[in-house]
Design a protein around this motif. Structure first.
Motif, PDB file in Angstrom:
ATOM      1  N   HIS A  46     -14.269 -28.638 -59.016  1.00  0.00           N
ATOM      2  CA  HIS A  46     -14.547 -29.986 -58.541  1.00  0.00           C
ATOM      3  C   HIS A  46     -15.781 -29.976 -57.629  1.00  0.00           C
ATOM      4  O   HIS A  46     -15.823 -29.204 -56.669  1.00  0.00           O
ATOM      5  N   GLU A  47     -16.762 -30.803 -57.921  1.00  0.00           N
ATOM      6  CA  GLU A  47     -17.947 -31.001 -57.081  1.00  0.00           C
ATOM      7  C   GLU A  47     -18.583 -29.708 -56.540  1.00  0.00           C
ATOM      8  O   GLU A  47     -18.623 -29.489 -55.322  1.00  0.00           O
ATOM      9  N   PRO A  48     -19.094 -28.876 -57.431  1.00  0.00           N
ATOM     10  CA  PRO A  48     -19.763 -27.659 -56.934  1.00  0.00           C
ATOM     11  C   PRO A  48     -21.025 -27.976 -56.127  1.00  0.00           C
ATOM     12  O   PRO A  48     -21.517 -27.111 -55.398  1.00  0.00           O
ATOM     13  N   ASN A  49     -21.516 -29.216 -56.242  1.00  0.00           N
ATOM     14  CA  ASN A  49     -22.705 -29.586 -55.457  1.00  0.00           C
ATOM     15  C   ASN A  49     -22.351 -30.083 -54.052  1.00  0.00           C
ATOM     16  O   ASN A  49     -23.230 -30.502 -53.300  1.00  0.00           O
ATOM     17  N   ALA A  50     -21.061 -30.050 -53.689  1.00  0.00           N
ATOM     18  CA  ALA A  50     -20.678 -30.388 -52.311  1.00  0.00           C
ATOM     19  C   ALA A  50     -20.998 -29.197 -51.415  1.00  0.00           C
ATOM     20  O   ALA A  50     -20.714 -28.054 -51.760  1.00  0.00           O
ATOM     21  N   MET A  51     -21.624 -29.470 -50.297  1.00  0.00           N
ATOM     22  CA  MET A  51     -22.013 -28.374 -49.394  1.00  0.00           C
ATOM     23  C   MET A  51     -21.775 -28.812 -47.958  1.00  0.00           C
ATOM     24  O   MET A  51     -21.857 -29.990 -47.630  1.00  0.00           O
ATOM     25  N   VAL A  52     -21.452 -27.849 -47.119  1.00  0.00           N
ATOM     26  CA  VAL A  52     -21.263 -28.151 -45.701  1.00  0.00           C
ATOM     27  C   VAL A  52     -22.627 -28.048 -45.024  1.00  0.00           C
ATOM     28  O   VAL A  52     -23.320 -27.029 -45.166  1.00  0.00           O
ATOM     29  N   MET A  66     -19.637 -32.444 -44.892  1.00  0.00           N
ATOM     30  CA  MET A  66     -20.029 -32.243 -46.295  1.00  0.00           C
ATOM     31  C   MET A  66     -21.099 -33.247 -46.675  1.00  0.00           C
ATOM     32  O   MET A  66     -21.018 -34.420 -46.283  1.00  0.00           O
ATOM     33  N   VAL A  67     -22.041 -32.815 -47.480  1.00  0.00           N
ATOM     34  CA  VAL A  67     -22.962 -33.724 -48.158  1.00  0.00           C
ATOM     35  C   VAL A  67     -23.121 -33.221 -49.601  1.00  0.00           C
ATOM     36  O   VAL A  67     -22.690 -32.110 -49.918  1.00  0.00           O
ATOM     37  N   LEU A  68     -23.716 -34.054 -50.439  1.00  0.00           N
ATOM     38  CA  LEU A  68     -23.880 -33.658 -51.842  1.00  0.00           C
ATOM     39  C   LEU A  68     -25.313 -33.225 -52.123  1.00  0.00           C
ATOM     40  O   LEU A  68     -26.261 -33.947 -51.783  1.00  0.00           O
ATOM     41  N   LEU A  69     -25.448 -32.063 -52.725  1.00  0.00           N
ATOM     42  CA  LEU A  69     -26.759 -31.586 -53.164  1.00  0.00           C
ATOM     43  C   LEU A  69     -27.208 -32.468 -54.328  1.00  0.00           C
ATOM     44  O   LEU A  69     -26.512 -32.586 -55.331  1.00  0.00           O
ATOM     45  N   LYS A  70     -28.383 -33.098 -54.175  1.00  0.00           N
ATOM     46  CA  LYS A  70     -28.863 -33.994 -55.229  1.00  0.00           C
ATOM     47  C   LYS A  70     -30.105 -33.466 -55.927  1.00  0.00           C
ATOM     48  O   LYS A  70     -30.658 -34.129 -56.805  1.00  0.00           O
ATOM     49  N   GLU A 107     -14.893 -17.315 -56.408  1.00  0.00           N
ATOM     50  CA  GLU A 107     -14.921 -16.272 -55.370  1.00  0.00           C
ATOM     51  C   GLU A 107     -16.335 -15.983 -54.899  1.00  0.00           C
ATOM     52  O   GLU A 107     -16.769 -14.837 -54.801  1.00  0.00           O
ATOM     53  N   ARG A 108     -17.051 -17.078 -54.646  1.00  0.00           N
ATOM     54  CA  ARG A 108     -18.422 -16.943 -54.194  1.00  0.00           C
ATOM     55  C   ARG A 108     -18.679 -17.879 -53.017  1.00  0.00           C
ATOM     56  O   ARG A 108     -18.049 -18.935 -52.898  1.00  0.00           O
ATOM     57  N   GLN A 109     -19.653 -17.477 -52.213  1.00  0.00           N
ATOM     58  CA  GLN A 109     -20.109 -18.310 -51.099  1.00  0.00           C
ATOM     59  C   GLN A 109     -21.622 -18.145 -51.015  1.00  0.00           C
ATOM     60  O   GLN A 109     -22.134 -17.039 -51.182  1.00  0.00           O
ATOM     61  N   VAL A 110     -22.316 -19.239 -50.753  1.00  0.00           N
ATOM     62  CA  VAL A 110     -23.757 -19.159 -50.488  1.00  0.00           C
ATOM     63  C   VAL A 110     -24.018 -19.784 -49.124  1.00  0.00           C
ATOM     64  O   VAL A 110     -23.604 -20.925 -48.875  1.00  0.00           O
ATOM     65  N   ARG A 111     -24.646 -19.022 -48.252  1.00  0.00           N
ATOM     66  CA  ARG A 111     -25.012 -19.509 -46.918  1.00  0.00           C
ATOM     67  C   ARG A 111     -26.507 -19.652 -46.848  1.00  0.00           C
ATOM     68  O   ARG A 111     -27.240 -18.770 -47.304  1.00  0.00           O
ATOM     69  N   VAL A 112     -26.962 -20.742 -46.245  1.00  0.00           N
ATOM     70  CA  VAL A 112     -28.401 -21.003 -46.147  1.00  0.00           C
ATOM     71  C   VAL A 112     -28.736 -21.359 -44.703  1.00  0.00           C
ATOM     72  O   VAL A 112     -28.027 -22.163 -44.090  1.00  0.00           O
ATOM     73  N   GLU A 113     -29.797 -20.764 -44.181  1.00  0.00           N
ATOM     74  CA  GLU A 113     -30.359 -21.208 -42.903  1.00  0.00           C
ATOM     75  C   GLU A 113     -31.694 -21.840 -43.242  1.00  0.00           C
ATOM     76  O   GLU A 113     -32.484 -21.247 -43.989  1.00  0.00           O
ATOM     77  N   ALA A 114     -31.930 -23.055 -42.744  1.00  0.00           N
ATOM     78  CA  ALA A 114     -33.057 -23.818 -43.261  1.00  0.00           C
ATOM     79  C   ALA A 114     -33.701 -24.689 -42.188  1.00  0.00           C
ATOM     80  O   ALA A 114     -33.161 -24.854 -41.088  1.00  0.00           O
TER      81      ALA A 114
END
Ligand SMILES: Cc1cc2nc3c(=O)[nH]c(=O)nc-3n(C[C@H](O)[C@H](O)[C@H](O)COP(=O)(O)O)c2cc1C
Length: 216
Positions: A46-52, A66-70, A107-114
């Motif tokens: 469900h909603e893989p483009n949802a990101m914290v 949460m916001v949605l990656l567009k 079983e994955r996580q992606v962390r981004v500093e931006a």
């Protein structure tokens, strides 16, 4: 831990034996992100483009939502929101922020500093036109993050804008917009057996990216 949460302490999951290897990883974290996003989409989650999105206030208080990656490309990650919201106020004063994709089913996580920068008015208008009319009117009706006296007041405001824009195109609200988050650090985490997870972290350097493997 209180007894009613005992089961959480006992929760264990053995992760699939699917690795993330330096040799097979993309040279660029945005290319690697594209591969993982495609697999997340394929998984049917469900909603893989949802990101914290986490931001930090001028007093140093972090907050997440949460916001949605567009959209995303080599320039970074794009989302849309209200610039006058709490997150917008934070980003105006301090564009340093963080994103988290928590893709539990794979079983994955992606962390981004931006570092965030506001999208151009053209980019915002192009996306706003694609939104359903209800969402366009909602963007006018909500002074996002401000207190409201009741649900009824919110609905009255929505109805008033519906009437105001009846029979014509809904313009972009003045405080509505979006951001592009230019990654400085991107970490890909792949769950592995025995808690021996893979963590590959890309950091931006002068001429490209440097990859470091971190201990799990
Ligand atoms: C799955 C999900 C997706 C969301 N996507 C967005 C979004 O793209 N933009 C947005 O402004 N809020 C989005 N929200 C609402 C935000 O989480 C948040 O409540 C809102 O933006 C106000 O945040 P703020 O007061 O911290 O600025 C989403 C919430 C959820 C649960």
């Amino acid at each position: 831990m209180p007894p009613e949460h005992d089961h959480l302490a006992r929760l264990r999951h053995e992760y699939a034996d699917r690795g993330l290897d330096e040799a097979e990883a993309a040279a660029d974290p945005l290319a690697q992100f594209g591969l993982w996003l495609a697999e997340a989409l394929d998984s049917g989650m469900h909603e893989p483009n949802a990101m914290v999105l986490s931001t930090v206030s001028t007093t140093g208080q972090p907050s997440s939502r949460m916001v949605l990656l567009k959209g995303f490309d080599e320039r970074g990650f794009v989302f849309f929101t209200n610039h006058a919201s709490r997150k917008g106020v934070d980003l105006a004063a301090n564009p340093a922020c963080a994103l988290l994709f928590g893709w539990h089913p794979v079983e994955r996580q992606v962390r981004v500093e931006a570092i965030a920068s506001a999208l151009s008015a053209d980019e915002v208008a192009a996306y706003f036109r694609l939104r359903p009319r209800g969402a366009q009117i909602g963007a006018w009706a909500s002074r996002q993050s401000q207190p409201v006296s009741s649900r009824e007041e919110l609905e009255r405001t929505y109805a008033a804008y519906e009437e105001q824009f009846a029979g014509r195109e809904v313009p972009v609200p003045p405080t509505w917009g979006g951001y592009r988050l230019r990654p400085e650090v991107v970490e890909f985490w792949q769950g592995r057996a025995g808690r021996m997870h893979d963590r590959l972290e890309w950091t931006r350097v002068d001429d490209g990216w440097q990859v470091v493997r971190r201990q799990p």
